[in-house]
Design a protein around this motif. Structure first.
Motif, PDB file in Angstrom:
ATOM      1  N   TYR A 276      69.572 -25.106   0.408  1.00 59.87           N
ATOM      2  CA  TYR A 276      70.211 -24.693  -0.828  1.00 59.87           C
ATOM      3  C   TYR A 276      70.396 -23.169  -0.758  1.00 59.87           C
ATOM      4  O   TYR A 276      69.747 -22.494   0.054  1.00 59.87           O
ATOM      5  CB  TYR A 276      69.337 -25.070  -2.019  1.00 59.87           C
ATOM      6  N   PRO A 277      71.258 -22.631  -1.607  1.00 56.99           N
ATOM      7  CA  PRO A 277      71.515 -21.186  -1.520  1.00 56.99           C
ATOM      8  C   PRO A 277      70.243 -20.330  -1.524  1.00 56.99           C
ATOM      9  O   PRO A 277      70.136 -19.376  -0.761  1.00 56.99           O
ATOM     10  CB  PRO A 277      72.386 -20.911  -2.746  1.00 56.99           C
ATOM     11  N   LYS A 278      69.282 -20.682  -2.345  1.00 59.06           N
ATOM     12  CA  LYS A 278      68.103 -19.795  -2.388  1.00 59.06           C
ATOM     13  C   LYS A 278      67.315 -19.858  -1.082  1.00 59.06           C
ATOM     14  O   LYS A 278      66.692 -18.880  -0.695  1.00 59.06           O
ATOM     15  CB  LYS A 278      67.219 -20.097  -3.601  1.00 59.06           C
TER      16      LYS A 278
ATOM     17  N   ARG B 273      69.124 -17.691   1.356  1.00 52.18           N
ATOM     18  CA  ARG B 273      68.779 -16.277   1.131  1.00 52.18           C
ATOM     19  C   ARG B 273      67.403 -15.943   1.696  1.00 52.18           C
ATOM     20  O   ARG B 273      67.213 -14.907   2.325  1.00 52.18           O
ATOM     21  CB  ARG B 273      68.800 -15.964  -0.382  1.00 52.18           C
TER      22      ARG B 273
ATOM     23  N   GLN C  81      75.263 -31.182   1.538  1.00 51.11           N
ATOM     24  CA  GLN C  81      75.053 -31.105   0.094  1.00 51.11           C
ATOM     25  C   GLN C  81      76.090 -30.179  -0.554  1.00 51.11           C
ATOM     26  O   GLN C  81      75.842 -29.602  -1.619  1.00 51.11           O
ATOM     27  CB  GLN C  81      73.625 -30.640  -0.190  1.00 51.11           C
ATOM     28  N   GLN C  82      77.225 -30.047   0.130  1.00 46.16           N
ATOM     29  CA  GLN C  82      78.324 -29.213  -0.382  1.00 46.16           C
ATOM     30  C   GLN C  82      77.891 -27.763  -0.590  1.00 46.16           C
ATOM     31  O   GLN C  82      78.368 -27.104  -1.517  1.00 46.16           O
ATOM     32  CB  GLN C  82      78.881 -29.782  -1.693  1.00 46.16           C
ATOM     33  N   CYS C  83      77.009 -27.296   0.255  1.00 40.41           N
ATOM     34  CA  CYS C  83      76.548 -25.912   0.142  1.00 40.41           C
ATOM     35  C   CYS C  83      76.928 -25.056   1.348  1.00 40.41           C
ATOM     36  O   CYS C  83      76.486 -23.913   1.447  1.00 40.41           O
ATOM     37  CB  CYS C  83      75.035 -25.874  -0.064  1.00 40.41           C
TER      38      CYS C  83
ATOM     39  N   ALA D  95      78.934 -21.923   0.241  1.00 39.52           N
ATOM     40  CA  ALA D  95      78.068 -21.104  -0.624  1.00 39.52           C
ATOM     41  C   ALA D  95      76.947 -20.455   0.199  1.00 39.52           C
ATOM     42  O   ALA D  95      76.665 -19.261   0.049  1.00 39.52           O
ATOM     43  CB  ALA D  95      77.490 -21.954  -1.752  1.00 39.52           C
TER      44      ALA D  95
ATOM     45  N   LEU E 138      69.504 -34.063   1.685  1.00 40.69           N
ATOM     46  CA  LEU E 138      68.454 -34.029   0.663  1.00 40.69           C
ATOM     47  C   LEU E 138      67.077 -34.279   1.270  1.00 40.69           C
ATOM     48  O   LEU E 138      66.094 -33.628   0.909  1.00 40.69           O
ATOM     49  CB  LEU E 138      68.763 -35.110  -0.380  1.00 40.69           C
TER      50      LEU E 138
END
Lengths: 315, 315
Positions: B176-178, B181, B206-208, B211, B286
């Protein structure tokens, strides 16, 4: 994961209705209702309550004009585990006549959708609808077109109303994660002192709907919209099943949504109802514009993307 | 927008080759090469240089075994505006015999792909290949399966080699984005003092993917991978055209990629070559697992997602 105070709002009938003119099969609505309850979804939005003086019931299905009776006829007795919502657009609803007191209605929440320019009218609606006993939110559309000053001004005004939350509505799918974070922070700064919460309604034009929703959540947004399989205008929305997959645990459950996707959403898409990411939507998102040109291009299978980009660049 | 030192790497032939067994039409490869140059792409990856002792040329197209001659035959004279790359997998390449000195080759960069467990072998390869005069990067696959300690250990070792950059490779599309990062920060902390850069290779389970690539960029990652229309294993990659749309300006240009999507990528997908987000890939992302079960489910059109989720949850 911290899910304190999170409200997952299923907006499938409402945003999804924009791609099938609100003609949903009653069996589908029941399946969606049941799946949402089992999944732990907090609110399910039963379309709009649009004015029948402005829109013809010949052109649109009943979930554009959703009456309390329509809802009860389909769901039978209301299940206390999930609240029900309806959206009303500024200028497109006869809210003074068409909303009964909450004690006589199965609806819990009215979400007032507005552009930044019509915040005063939105506040009038919010005041009236809360006086009838309902929860309300204010959903500020096309937020990517607003300046920080406009947004701050609107939020200060809304902080003095009875709204439970104000939404970041990325109608154009123009936001990148860092912009979603910036807006969430701005909303919080103004709304939190007044005890109001922040909501996120994302569109997937640049494949950032899910990511933007997670970013808003991590910065404290409590109202998170999703739609089953992302069904919604143009590139669609944050997929509810992705959101529930992320939140899956004690309160939220993924399985019922997976079943819904398999049994209803994929057949619906296969039947020719169109939504979801494509390059035309990426271009309207990129250029921060209404998806109408991309919707038209998608309909006619126009894939001359360089021409579309040129056209959008000179808007 | 700050694009100082950014390197956009087109990995279409390499990651895309995983979905068509590297059988690309020469005309497509030329169109991709031309589009990348015009778009300002910094590196184009011409597939793998896999061992012909381990893999049969009957089973795979030439871009799995890419020789210098294959490249030159298709592109003609090398255009100085774009550098060329090839990927080599630890344990799957005869790198001691199959790589000529850089002065005799059109290739500029070898990217060494490795799992965290085989970092010592990767470093041997890096040392040898740099001694031949090439740039190198180290691409640590399945990074979502590694502990911070494993990653830090690998990065400290790589900081003492001649690599130009080390990549975060989200093979499972689990980030996930976080998390993107967090990893970018960890990489930077260890690599920057040694003058090494950070790269991001994202998958779209996950469509990230897009992003996550933007998030890494904003935290200083300089090497950004994309593939045309996201073509790549399973759910595919960060779409090059989305990345170039974001970077579009003086150095990078979106139009050539839009044209490529329209003229080549969509017809390729329509011809039956499968990649891109679906619910099965969301579930492997996931659950942080290799997409192989989702690839199999996609091939057989198995949409029993609740069963797939149950199976993955017990892995």
């Amino acid at each position: 994961m911290n899910i304190d105070g999170i409200k997952v709002v299923d907006a499938t009938l409402r945003d999804g209705g924009l791609v099938n003119d609100f003609f949903f099969d009653d069996d589908f609505v029941r399946a969606l209702y049941k799946a949402n309850i089992e999944a732990g979804v907090d609110y399910m939005e039963f379309g709009y309550r649009a004015s029948k003086k402005q829109f013809s019931t010949d052109d649109f299905g009943k979930w554009k004009f959703t009456s309390d009776e329509d809802v009860l006829k389909v769901i039978g007795e209301k299940d206390p585990r999930m609240k029900l919502s309806i959206m009303v657009d500024v200028g497109r609803t006869d809210y003074l006549e068409d909303i009964a007191p909450r004690s006589q209605s199965p609806i819990d929440l009215f979400r007032v959708a507005t552009y930044i320019e019509t915040i005063p009218e939105a506040i009038e609606m919010i005041n009236h609808i809360s006086s009838l006993g309902y929860e309300t939110t204010c959903n500020i559309m096309a937020i990517s077109k607003c300046t920080d000053e406009q947004i701050a001004d609107a939020l200060y005004k809304l902080a003095n109303t009875s709204v439970s939350a104000v939404y970041i509505v990325d109608s154009y799918g123009a936001l990148y994660p860092k912009q979603a974070r910036k807006l969430t922070r701005l909303y919080h700064k103004i709304l939190s002192p007044a005890g109001k919460e922040v909501g996120m309604h994302a569109h997937n034009n640049q494949q950032c709907a899910f990511a933007n929703t997670l970013e808003a959540k991590d910065l404290g947004a409590k109202w998170l919209d999703g739609t089953a399989f992302g069904m919604g205008r143009g590139a669609g929305n944050c997929h509810s099943e992705a959101l529930l997959a992320y939140l899956n645990g004690k309160k939220y459950h993924l399985d019922p949504l997976l079943k819904l996707v398999e049994e209803w959403m994929i057949p619906m898409k296969d039947s020719g109802i169109e939504w979801g990411y494509n390059t035309s939507y990426m271009l309207t998102g990129l250029t921060n514009q209404h998806p109408r040109t991309a919707i038209a291009a998608t309909k006619t299978k126009d894939m001359n993307y360089t021409e579309q980009f040129k056209f959008l660049s000179y808007q």
